[in-house]
Design a protein around this motif. Structure first.
Motif, short mmCIF file in Angstrom:
data_model
loop_
_atom_site.label_atom_id
_atom_site.label_comp_id
_atom_site.label_asym_id
_atom_site.label_seq_id
_atom_site.Cartn_x
_atom_site.Cartn_y
_atom_site.Cartn_z
N HIS A 1 0.85 -1.19 0.00
CA HIS A 1 0.00 0.00 0.00
C HIS A 1 0.88 1.24 0.00
CE1 HIS A 1 -3.71 -2.20 1.16
NE2 HIS A 1 -2.89 -2.95 1.87
N THR A 2 0.28 2.37 -0.41
CA THR A 2 0.94 3.65 -0.18
C THR A 2 0.60 4.10 1.23
OG1 THR A 2 -0.93 4.93 -0.99
CG2 THR A 2 0.72 4.26 -2.61
N GLN A 3 1.33 5.09 1.70
CA GLN A 3 1.05 5.63 3.03
C GLN A 3 -0.16 6.56 3.02
OE1 GLN A 3 4.73 7.40 4.31
NE2 GLN A 3 5.62 5.45 4.92
N GLN B 1 8.21 3.10 -3.52
CA GLN B 1 9.32 2.49 -2.80
C GLN B 1 10.54 3.39 -2.84
OE1 GLN B 1 11.13 -0.74 -4.81
NE2 GLN B 1 12.05 -1.63 -3.01
N SER B 2 10.77 4.03 -3.99
CA SER B 2 11.99 4.83 -4.15
C SER B 2 11.97 6.08 -3.28
CB SER B 2 12.17 5.22 -5.62
OG SER B 2 11.12 6.08 -6.04
N VAL B 3 10.80 6.51 -2.86
CA VAL B 3 10.72 7.70 -2.00
C VAL B 3 10.21 7.32 -0.60
CG1 VAL B 3 10.41 9.30 -3.91
CG2 VAL B 3 8.39 8.26 -2.86
N GLN B 4 10.36 6.06 -0.24
CA GLN B 4 9.98 5.59 1.09
C GLN B 4 8.52 5.83 1.40
OE1 GLN B 4 12.36 3.85 2.98
NE2 GLN B 4 13.43 4.01 1.03
N GLY B 5 7.64 5.68 0.38
CA GLY B 5 6.22 5.88 0.61
C GLY B 5 5.43 4.60 0.54
N LEU B 6 6.08 3.47 0.77
CA LEU B 6 5.43 2.18 0.62
C LEU B 6 5.35 1.49 1.97
CD1 LEU B 6 4.43 0.38 -1.82
CD2 LEU B 6 6.62 -0.80 -1.64
N ARG B 7 4.24 0.82 2.22
CA ARG B 7 4.11 0.00 3.43
C ARG B 7 3.54 -1.36 3.04
NH1 ARG B 7 -1.23 0.07 5.32
NH2 ARG B 7 -2.57 1.66 4.32
N ALA B 8 3.71 -2.33 3.92
CA ALA B 8 3.28 -3.69 3.62
C ALA B 8 2.62 -4.31 4.83
CB ALA B 8 4.48 -4.54 3.18
#
Length: 373
Positions: A234-236, A248-255
């Motif tokens: 998911h995105t944040q 993912q490249s901008v640290q905006g991904l969560r799992a």
């Protein structure tokens, strides 16, 4: 402790954090893995292929006998420079080594007790998107209609017929703008009308056009032998996204832990058999009804970023255990209770980072398991 044959990791990239972490996990379990750029550079010595009318084919040297168990064919490359040779001989030597190794890789089915992750011929074939979709069709997987073309008329008809369509490059490409110094990458994106206006532009570069799946989330399934590990990405924020790699490249991904139905897992297992793969990172789009749509499988995909986001998934242990045992029906107990986080806190990681920092440029030392090409 059971005595295992040494796993061989073939990766020519010094900054390959996956190769480094798996070697560390194996060594932490008392298993000395070999990491080599190619079979030409292996510390195991030279290789020979023998074939005669009486005994048929046999190999001697690096891949002979009981010394090497599983081979992780990850980022192998043919040798490119030969310091002791004259400049005029370099091209000849590159060609001869390339053809020799092509013969070796074509014969990896010889010696069926050795596990290849994945066999080079199967790996090369599975890199083709339409080969994947043909196999997905045979295995009963749901996937969006797809066009691969550089014909402007076909592309426009496809978009007109289906409405919202995603353009995907065959491979992600990253470049630096000469004027601004900014870095750019090609990812999947929605096709906008202005992208279809210029015939010459469309003719110039073939691309993959796929009907957009109105998805609730992405499901990243890491298939490691007989085990399938699912993570929901998911995105944040609540805004939709086409390609999770951008987030993912901008640290905006969560799992979070994902669920894979028995039916879908059986179809994915059939797909992996059809493609001849024992490892792959599978991307599925989950729609509002909870149905999974197959997008692709990356036979040499990144998986440590998933464990970084979701430490409950023992992906590092699973890959290490499969390589240690040399079989897809491995036991996690083969490998010590280690994790990707443990590796990132280890001395081996610090040493790896000291060597890899230049090629990793501005990435964080724990780079979420990303390997730059």
């Amino acid at each position: 402790m059971t005595a295992y044959r040494r796993p061989l990791i073939l990766s020519a990239l010094a900054h390959d954090i996956h190769a480094s972490s798996v070697r560390w996990a194996l060594r932490a379990s008392g298993i000395d893995a070999v990491w080599a750029g190619s079979l030409a550079q292996s510390e195991l010595g030279p290789m020979s292929l023998h074939c005669d009318a009486d005994t048929g084919l046999r190999m001697s040297g690096a891949l002979d006998g009981d010394s090497i168990g599983a081979v992780w064919y990850r980022r192998a490359r043919n040798p490119e420079s030969f310091p002791r040779a004259h400049d005029g001989d370099q091209a000849f030597l590159r060609g001869e080594w390339g053809r020799f190794l092509k013969n070796v890789y074509a014969l990896t089915d010889h010696g069926a007790d050795r596990l290849w992750v994945n066999r080079p011929n199967a790996a090369a074939m599975a890199e083709n998107k339409l080969v994947q979709l043909r196999a997905a069709h045979r295995c009963g997987l749901r996937f969006p209609p797809t066009l691969v073309s550089h014909d402007p008329q076909e592309i426009r008809r496809f978009v007109q017929r289906h409405g919202r369509v995603v353009y995907k490059p065959f491979m992600t490409h990253t470049w630096k703008d000469a004027e601004t110094g900014r870095m750019f990458s090609t990812y999947a994106r929605i096709v906008e009308p202005e992208m279809l206006e210029d015939d010459a532009s469309l003719l110039h570069c073939p691309g993959i056009y796929q009907v957009y799946v109105d998805k609730r989330c992405d499901l990243r399934v890491t298939a490691i032998g007989d085990r399938y590990f699912a993570a929901r990405l998911h995105t944040q924020h609540d805004d939709g996204f086409v390609d999770w790699r951008v987030r993912q490249s901008v640290q905006g991904l969560r799992a979070e832990p994902g669920e894979l139905s028995a039916s879908d897992q059986a179809k994915l297992a059939a797909l992996m058999r059809e493609l001849g793969l024992v490892f792959g990172c599978i991307d599925l789009a989950i729609d509002a009804n909870g149905d999974a749509h197959f997008l692709e499988v990356n036979q040499a995909g990144q998986f440590l970023f998933v464990e970084d986001l979701l430490p409950s998934l023992p992906l590092l242990r699973a890959m290490s255990a499969m390589l240690a045992e040399g079989r897809p029906d491995y036991s996690l107990a083969t490998i010590a209770q280690v994790s990707y986080a443990d590796y990132c806190a280890s001395e081996e990681h610090r040493e790896w980072w000291a060597q890899a920092s230049e090629t990793l440029r501005d990435r964080s030392p724990a780079a979420s398991g990303i390997t730059l090409e």
